[in-house]
Design a protein around this motif. Structure first.
Motif, short mmCIF file in Angstrom:
data_model
loop_
_atom_site.label_atom_id
_atom_site.label_comp_id
_atom_site.label_asym_id
_atom_site.label_seq_id
_atom_site.Cartn_x
_atom_site.Cartn_y
_atom_site.Cartn_z
N SER A 171 1.31 -1.62 0.06
CA SER A 171 -0.36 0.23 -0.03
C SER A 171 1.25 1.04 -0.06
O SER A 171 2.37 0.77 0.72
N ASP A 172 0.62 2.64 -0.42
CA ASP A 172 1.27 3.80 -0.87
C ASP A 172 0.22 4.70 -0.53
O ASP A 172 -0.64 5.63 -0.85
N THR A 173 0.76 5.49 0.41
CA THR A 173 -0.09 6.56 1.47
C THR A 173 1.14 8.23 1.22
O THR A 173 0.10 8.58 0.75
N GLY A 174 2.32 7.65 0.52
CA GLY A 174 3.51 8.64 0.42
C GLY A 174 4.31 8.51 -0.35
O GLY A 174 5.88 8.45 0.20
N GLY A 175 3.91 7.24 -0.69
CA GLY A 175 5.55 6.59 -1.37
C GLY A 175 6.10 5.31 -1.15
O GLY A 175 7.11 4.51 -1.52
N SER A 176 4.53 4.38 -0.16
CA SER A 176 5.19 3.54 0.64
C SER A 176 5.32 2.35 0.12
O SER A 176 5.89 0.56 0.44
N ILE A 177 5.08 1.91 -1.94
CA ILE A 177 5.28 1.20 -2.71
C ILE A 177 7.00 1.42 -3.29
O ILE A 177 7.39 0.84 -3.76
N ARG A 178 6.86 2.95 -4.14
CA ARG A 178 7.48 3.27 -5.25
C ARG A 178 8.76 3.64 -4.51
O ARG A 178 10.00 3.06 -4.59
N GLN A 179 9.17 3.72 -3.67
CA GLN A 179 10.70 3.69 -2.07
C GLN A 179 11.27 2.78 -2.22
O GLN A 179 12.48 2.31 -2.49
N THR A 401 12.78 8.33 -7.63
CA THR A 401 12.12 7.71 -6.56
C THR A 401 12.42 8.28 -5.88
O THR A 401 11.26 9.10 -4.42
N ALA A 402 13.66 8.34 -4.82
CA ALA A 402 13.96 9.01 -3.70
C ALA A 402 14.91 9.54 -3.70
O ALA A 402 15.62 9.34 -4.89
N PRO A 403 15.81 10.57 -3.02
CA PRO A 403 16.47 11.20 -2.90
C PRO A 403 17.93 10.61 -2.98
O PRO A 403 18.68 10.77 -3.33
N THR A 404 18.03 9.58 -1.82
CA THR A 404 19.35 8.71 -1.87
C THR A 404 19.22 7.29 -2.04
O THR A 404 17.15 6.61 -2.32
N VAL A 405 20.08 6.20 -2.80
CA VAL A 405 19.85 4.88 -2.48
C VAL A 405 19.32 4.51 -1.13
O VAL A 405 19.47 5.50 -0.28
N ALA A 406 19.31 3.36 -0.96
CA ALA A 406 19.02 2.61 0.37
C ALA A 406 20.54 2.69 1.59
O ALA A 406 21.40 2.41 1.66
N TYR A 407 19.84 3.83 2.29
CA TYR A 407 20.73 4.08 3.52
C TYR A 407 20.75 2.76 4.88
O TYR A 407 20.62 1.72 4.91
N ASP A 408 21.55 3.52 5.22
CA ASP A 408 21.82 2.03 6.55
C ASP A 408 20.79 2.10 7.63
O ASP A 408 20.09 2.50 8.27
N THR A 426 7.92 11.06 -3.24
CA THR A 426 7.07 10.69 -3.79
C THR A 426 5.50 11.04 -3.43
O THR A 426 4.52 10.93 -3.86
N ILE A 427 5.32 11.78 -2.18
CA ILE A 427 4.44 12.31 -1.39
C ILE A 427 3.48 13.49 -2.34
O ILE A 427 2.14 12.83 -2.26
N PRO A 428 3.95 14.32 -3.40
CA PRO A 428 2.71 14.79 -3.81
C PRO A 428 1.78 14.09 -4.91
O PRO A 428 1.30 14.35 -5.70
#
Length: 488
Positions: A171-179, A401-408, A426-428
């Protein structure tokens, strides 16, 4: 027997030819889950017995040659109701909740003879961007177990990226699928608001939430969206528009298509290497005949502020139902009715959920409503109008999709503001109710970068057309993490 490298079409062909059975395919998936689960922690519940019973029924009925999803296993995010299968929303509050009904999306999945193989880990009540707020476990990125998988649908993403299943729902409310799709190098689609019924989705932000598919490839994603889309009388916000075949434009050329690149999506805060990767992807689309031009979405910079007022206010209202009276967790050390409410909610909700409930309650409170919730709604309209102006001249919008790649892991979960700002791209899309897809577009230091494509309302076929054209002429989607058998 491992079948995780085969596409849905290939698996369907094997099932139709009776070279494998639905039970054998389900067992193979269960074996893949068991073999990889310790590495990624994708699942809260693996519905072993339920899945095998369902698979046996499908075999008894016979594989439908005209139904590509017949007998295909799928994982479901744990905030989507599944009758007879534990559904916790990754919260202590629902640690023992087994629904007596299926979500409409799950009904549709069963209607196509798919096999629900388990429920995936997530941020508690979908509140988070790293799957670290789960009460049960922290999922890990399929490419590097030291990194976050993204969120809130992190478990659904890692289940696909690690080869435990070919398909999953999030489910995606503010980017929860795309990110999380971006962080794990797979395809994730957030459909137009109203395209997929929200009935049976445990509500977070009712004007923002949307169920959508994860997959290894663009075509598989479109095939799954075909299954779950459509009007539902049990969801008054679901669209009554006819549902097209989302695969119909896959394979068509994109020559002459106009694509907008918002300068705000490539500005401050976007990692330099991510930016370079996206600009390279834009050049690639131009080489396929598309026209890419810079545009402006001036109000997108207010998206995060607007979202955390609107979403938290809706969460404050939606989560009132978890009160220790009807179902779920109930505090034991209680002396009166006030104790039931206060202690149950204090003990049953995690810190991030409580933070958002308090923020939302404040925004809705007397004396502050006009200054916060009403103002956020007005700015939300300006964001919608920005998109409408761009879509008057362009077919699509392109960006990271995101400003960075996956972080620690454990690096940002102590800083709520940093976590919130990570969703700026993703939020807009959710605020405007638009469809958006994330597809693999390259790598930075061995970690996947996601390319986000956004289209006008109910234009998902165009997203799939462009995404498939990009996929067919690059090999990013073919590169797999070591856990999936790849070399990365």
């Amino acid at each position: 027997m491992s079948l995780h490298t085969k596409s849905v079409d290939e698996l369907h062909d094997l099932l139709v030819k009776k070279e494998i059975s639905a039970v054998e395919l389900t067992k193979a998936s269960l074996e893949d889950i068991e073999a990889r689960e310790d590495a990624v922690d994708s699942f809260i519940t693996v519905s072993h017995d339920v899945a095998l019973k369902q698979a046996a029924k499908v075999d008894e009925k016979g594989i439908d040659a005209s139904n590509v999803m017949s007998g295909i296993p799928i994982a479901i995010k744990d905030n989507i109701s599944t009758k007879g299968i534990l559904t916790t929303a990754a919260s202590k509050m629902l640690y023992n909740y087994t629904p007596i009904f299926d979500a409409t999306s799950v009904e549709k999945i069963y209607g196509k003879d798919m096999i629900v193989i388990g429920k995936t880990n997530m941020d508690e009540f979908a509140m988070g961007g790293s799957t670290e707020t789960s009460y049960f476990k922290k999922s890990k990125n399929a490419w590097d177990k030291r990194k976050v998988p993204g969120g809130s649908s992190g478990g659904s993403a890692t289940a696909v990226a690690s080869g435990q299943v070919r398909l999953s729902l999030g489910s995606d409310t503010g980017g929860s699928i795309r990110q999380p799709a971006a962080f794990n190098g797979i395809v994730g689609m957030k459909p137009t608001y109203g395209r997929v019924s929200r009935f049976g989705l445990i509500a977070f932000g009712s004007s923002l939430d949307q169920i959508g598919p994860f997959s290894q490839t663009v075509k598989e994603n479109a095939q799954l969206l075909n299954v779950i889309s459509g009007h539902d009388t049990k969801d008054s916000t679901s669209s009554q528009l006819a549902v097209p075949d989302f695969t119909q434009k896959i394979g068509q050329e994109i020559k002459g298509m106009k694509i907008a690149l918002p300068k705000e999506y490539m500005g401050d805060g976007i990692d330099t290497q991510v930016k370079e990767t996206i600009l390279k992807a834009a050049k690639h689309l131009e080489s396929l005949g598309a026209i890419v031009e810079e545009v402006s979405l001036p109000h997108s910079k207010y998206g995060v502020a607007v979202y955390y007022i609107v979403a938290s206010s809706e969460a404050s209202s939606n989560l009132q139902r978890f009160d220790g009276i009807r179902y779920g967790y109930r505090a034991e050390d209680i002396e009166n009715l006030d104790d039931v409410y206060v202690k149950t909610r204090s003990q049953g909700f995690g810190d991030e959920v409580k933070r958002r409930i308090m923020l939302g309650t404040f925004s809705l409170s007397s004396g502050y409503y006009d200054a916060y919730f009403k103002k956020a709604g007005q700015v939300r309209t300006l964001i919608m109008q920005d998109f409408a102006k761009v879509f008057a001249d362009y077919d699509l919008i392109l960006g990271p999709t995101a400003p960075t790649v996956a972080y620690d892991l454990n690096s940002q979960n102590h800083d709520p503001v940093a976590m919130y700002l990570a969703d700026i791209l993703t939020i807009p899309v959710n605020l405007a109710g638009l469809p958006g897809i994330s597809i693999p577009a390259g790598f930075v230091e061995g970690l996947p970068v996601g390319l986000q494509l956004i289209s006008n309302h109910f234009d998902e076929e165009i997203l799939y057309q462009v995404a498939a054209a990009f996929e067919a002429t690059t090999d990013y989607h073919k590169q797999q993490p070591v856990i999936f058998g790849g070399e990365k």
